[in-house]
Enzyme design. Sequence first.
Site, PDB file in Angstrom:
ATOM      1  N   HIS A 124       0.874  -1.174   0.000  1.00  0.00           N
ATOM      2  CA  HIS A 124       0.000   0.000   0.000  1.00  0.00           C
ATOM      3  C   HIS A 124       0.912   1.225   0.000  1.00  0.00           C
ATOM      4  CE1 HIS A 124      -2.741   2.921   1.956  1.00  0.00           C
ATOM      5  NE2 HIS A 124      -3.739   2.133   1.593  1.00  0.00           N
ATOM      6  N   ASP A 201       3.235  -4.608   8.086  1.00  0.00           N
ATOM      7  CA  ASP A 201       2.032  -3.792   7.964  1.00  0.00           C
ATOM      8  C   ASP A 201       0.834  -4.735   8.067  1.00  0.00           C
ATOM      9  OD1 ASP A 201      -0.155  -2.424   7.103  1.00  0.00           O
ATOM     10  OD2 ASP A 201       0.701  -1.755   5.203  1.00  0.00           O
ATOM     11  N   GLN A 204      -4.451  -5.075   7.044  1.00  0.00           N
ATOM     12  CA  GLN A 204      -5.509  -5.976   6.550  1.00  0.00           C
ATOM     13  C   GLN A 204      -5.568  -7.288   7.326  1.00  0.00           C
ATOM     14  OE1 GLN A 204      -7.823  -5.183   4.527  1.00  0.00           O
ATOM     15  NE2 GLN A 204      -6.973  -3.273   3.754  1.00  0.00           N
ATOM     16  N   LYS A 227     -10.351  -1.043  10.847  1.00  0.00           N
ATOM     17  CA  LYS A 227     -10.498  -2.241  10.004  1.00  0.00           C
ATOM     18  C   LYS A 227     -10.987  -3.422  10.836  1.00  0.00           C
ATOM     19  CE  LYS A 227      -7.442  -0.636   6.613  1.00  0.00           C
ATOM     20  NZ  LYS A 227      -7.941   0.069   5.449  1.00  0.00           N
ATOM     21  N   CYS A 367      -4.777   2.490  -3.771  1.00  0.00           N
ATOM     22  CA  CYS A 367      -3.557   2.967  -3.082  1.00  0.00           C
ATOM     23  C   CYS A 367      -2.382   2.026  -3.334  1.00  0.00           C
ATOM     24  CB  CYS A 367      -3.779   3.138  -1.581  1.00  0.00           C
ATOM     25  SG  CYS A 367      -4.918   4.446  -1.220  1.00  0.00           S
TER      26      CYS A 367
HETATM   27  N1  7TS Z   1      -1.549  -0.738   4.773  1.00  0.00           N
HETATM   28  C1  7TS Z   1      -2.480  -1.495   4.180  1.00  0.00           C
HETATM   29  C2  7TS Z   1      -2.123  -2.875   3.707  1.00  0.00           C
HETATM   30  C3  7TS Z   1      -3.778  -0.995   4.025  1.00  0.00           C
HETATM   31  O1  7TS Z   1      -4.707  -1.758   3.449  1.00  0.00           O
HETATM   32  C4  7TS Z   1      -4.091   0.304   4.489  1.00  0.00           C
HETATM   33  C5  7TS Z   1      -5.420   0.920   4.263  1.00  0.00           C
HETATM   34  C6  7TS Z   1      -3.073   1.029   5.131  1.00  0.00           C
HETATM   35  C7  7TS Z   1      -1.815   0.484   5.251  1.00  0.00           C
HETATM   36  C8  7TS Z   1      -3.334   2.371   5.724  1.00  0.00           C
HETATM   37  O2  7TS Z   1      -4.205   2.265   6.808  1.00  0.00           O
HETATM   38  P1  7TS Z   1      -4.771   3.563   7.541  1.00  0.00           P
HETATM   39  O3  7TS Z   1      -5.760   3.047   8.516  1.00  0.00           O
HETATM   40  O4  7TS Z   1      -3.619   4.255   8.143  1.00  0.00           O
HETATM   41  O5  7TS Z   1      -5.414   4.378   6.454  1.00  0.00           O
HETATM   42  N2  7TS Z   1      -6.121   0.398   3.177  1.00  0.00           N
HETATM   43  C9  7TS Z   1      -7.207   0.909   2.574  1.00  0.00           C
HETATM   44  C10 7TS Z   1      -7.765   0.289   1.470  1.00  0.00           C
HETATM   45  O6  7TS Z   1      -7.350  -0.727   0.941  1.00  0.00           O
HETATM   46  N3  7TS Z   1      -8.838   1.018   1.069  1.00  0.00           N
HETATM   47  O7  7TS Z   1      -8.951   2.065   1.879  1.00  0.00           O
HETATM   48  C11 7TS Z   1      -7.949   2.020   2.839  1.00  0.00           C
END
Ligand code: 7TS
Length: 415
Positions: A124, A201, A204, A227, A367
Site C-alpha cells: 500500500h 504492515d 488488513q 479495520k 492505493c
Molecule cells: N496498509 C495497508 C495494507 C492498508 O490496506 C491500508 C489501508 C493502510 C496500510 C493504511 O491504513 P490507515 O488506517 O492508516 O489508512 N487500506 C485501505 C484500502 O485498501 N482502502 O482504503 C484504505
Amino acid sequence: MFSQETIKKIRNQFPILNQKVYSNPLVYIDNAATTQKPLQVIQASKNYYSTMNSNIHRGLHFFSQKATLHVEKVRKKIQKFIHAKYPYEIIFTKGATEAINLVASSITSFIKKGDEIIISYLEHHSNIVPWQILCEKREALLKIIPIDKDGILQLEDFEFLISEKTKIVAINHISNVLGIINPIKKIIDISHEYGALVLIDGAQAISNLCLNVQDINTDFYVFSAHKMYGPTGIGVLYGKKKILENFSPYQVGGEMIKEVSFEKTTYSDLPFKFEAGTPNIEGIIVWGAAIDFVEKIGIKNIESYKEKLFIYAIKRLSDIDGIQLYGKNDPKKRSSIISFNLSKLHCFDVGSILDRLGIAVRTGHLCAHPLMNFFNVTGMIRASFSIYNTFKEIDYLFESLLKAKKFLLKKRNFL
Ligand code: 7TS
C-alpha cells in the site's frame, strides 16, 4: 461454521446495514477500506462522552483518572490481543499509516549513505512513501521484492536482494489488493539472519488472523482500529521494547517529556515517549469495545466464516464471462478480498452501476500504483467481505455484475 441464522443475529448489531441506497438494501462489501461498527461500539462512544470525557495522564481529578484507567486497560487488551510481551510496547498512533511514518522517522539517524531498505511490489502507498522519503534523505537504496503473475512474493529473489547493508524490511501481512497472506515468518527469519529489522504492515490482517507478535518475532507490527469494527483515527505501533527504547521520539511536546528547561528536555519512558499531545482518548476507549466484539465471536470463527464467503464468491464470480480475477486462488493463503476487472470496462463505470444497485465496493488504484502498473491496469474493482456479509449478498453481486456488464457493453457498442 456459523449458520446464516447466527450471521443474521450478528448483522442485526450493525444499524447501518439496514440503510437503503437509491431504494436498494445496502450491500456493504468494502470492508478492506473500513468495517462497519456494531451497536456496542457506537454505544461505547456515547458512553465515553456521557460518563468520563477528560484529558488523561495529567489530571488528579476523578474523571481524568477514570479516562486514564480506561485507556490503559485498552492498551493491555491490545497487548493481549496480539500477544505482546509488555503493555508499553503498544504505542497509540492515528493509524497504520502514522505508525509506519513513526518508525521511518525515528530510524532515520541509524540509516547511512549506501544502506538499503527492502519493501515489496505488493505494498500500500502507506508502506512505500515513508521509506522512499527516508532513502532520499539518507542516500540509501530502496529495493523491491518482485512477485509472479499470481501476486506471489518471490522469496528466492528476496534472498538475493538482502545483505548486511539491509537495515529494514517492511512488508504487508495481507495485501489490500490481492488478499494474499504473505509468508512473513520466513521473511522475518531471513531478515534477522542479516541483522535487518522488520516492520509488518498488518492493516488488513488484524481482523482476519490470530496474531502472536512474539511467535513471529517481528520487530514492529502496525494496524488500525477501523479495520476491526473500531473507530477511525486510532491505531497502534507494536515495537519490541529494546528497539523502541533506542529510538528518538517522532513528535515532541505535551506529556511525552520528563522535564523541560530552556536548555534541555528529557523524555518520558515507553510508551509515552511516542505519544505527544492529547491522544484520541475516545478512539482508544471505543476500540476496547470493538475488541470485545471480535473476541466474543472469536477471531478463528471470523476467519473461517470469511474463508467460506471467499470460496463462494470466487466460484460465482469465476462464472462471469470476461471477468479478470487477480491473485492466486488459494483460500488457505487468502483473506476475503477479491479484486477484478470486467470485460475491459472501466472500473469506475462498473463501480457506479453497482453503487446505484446498493453495492458498496472500492474501485480505482486501491492505493497501490506499482501493483496496478504490474498488472497493466489503471484500476480494479475490489469486493472485500466481513463477518456480517451473506451468501445471498454474493449472489446479488453476481447478478448485478451481469447487469452492469450488459448495460455497459451495449453502451460501448452503441458509441
Ligand atoms: N496498509 C495497508 C495494507 C492498508 O490496506 C491500508 C489501508 C493502510 C496500510 C493504511 O491504513 P490507515 O488506517 O492508516 O489508512 N487500506 C485501505 C484500502 O485498501 N482502502 O482504503 C484504505
